[in-house]
Design an enzyme around this catalytic site. Structure first.
Site, PDB file in Angstrom:
ATOM      1  N   CYS A 131       0.837  -1.208   0.000  1.00 35.58           N
ATOM      2  CA  CYS A 131       0.000   0.000   0.000  1.00 35.58           C
ATOM      3  C   CYS A 131       0.872   1.259   0.000  1.00 35.58           C
ATOM      4  CB  CYS A 131      -0.901  -0.064   1.238  1.00 35.58           C
ATOM      5  SG  CYS A 131      -1.683   1.474   1.708  1.00 35.58           S
ATOM      6  N   CYS A 167       0.182   3.737   2.771  1.00 40.27           N
ATOM      7  CA  CYS A 167       0.679   3.181   4.038  1.00 40.27           C
ATOM      8  C   CYS A 167       2.167   3.477   4.194  1.00 40.27           C
ATOM      9  CB  CYS A 167       0.466   1.667   4.096  1.00 40.27           C
ATOM     10  SG  CYS A 167      -1.252   1.146   4.029  1.00 40.27           S
TER      11      CYS A 167
END
Length: 126
Positions: A32, A35
């Site tokens: 991600c 993230c």
């Protein structure tokens, strides 16, 4: 993951969250992009707030935890105080916003929070 954060798993989650009065949890995954961009912001906050527990849940490695908290989007930040989730929001927060959320969570009157939950759980007397 740096030394300021704790990896949370299904095996240690309950013990760490129960034993700590104030826990921030970052639900994330290695693939991600948001993230990965949020990780250094989270790590810096963990270093600044040594009195709080900063945990990370890898949603790929811990799908049961992600499912238990109905995580639909990552990163998701959750704050648990005295075993009550007081904040949960998906999306990578900028540093100033993360600091503001921490400040607000610290300022909560947990007796009021518990009273509000108890009132919401009670059937109407009317």
């Amino acid at each position: 993951m740096g030394s300021s954060t704790v990896e949370l798993t299904k095996d240690n989650f309950d013990a760490i969250v129960s034993d700590s009065g104030f826990v921030l949890i970052d639900f994330w995954a290695a693939w991600c992009g948001p993230c990965r961009s949020f990780a250094p912001v989270y790590e810096k906050a963990a270093e600044r707030h040594g009195d709080l527990v900063f945990g990370k849940v890898d949603t790929e490695a811990q799908p049961e935890l992600a499912a238990a908290f109905e995580i639909r989007s990552i990163p998701t930040l959750m704050i648990v105080r005295e075993n009550i989730a007081v904040f949960a929001q998906p999306g990578a927060l900028p540093e100033a916003a993360l600091e503001d959320v921490i400040r607000q969570a610290r300022a909560l009157d947990m007796d009021e929070v518990r009273a509000s939950i108890a009132k919401a759980e009670r059937p109407d007397d009317a």
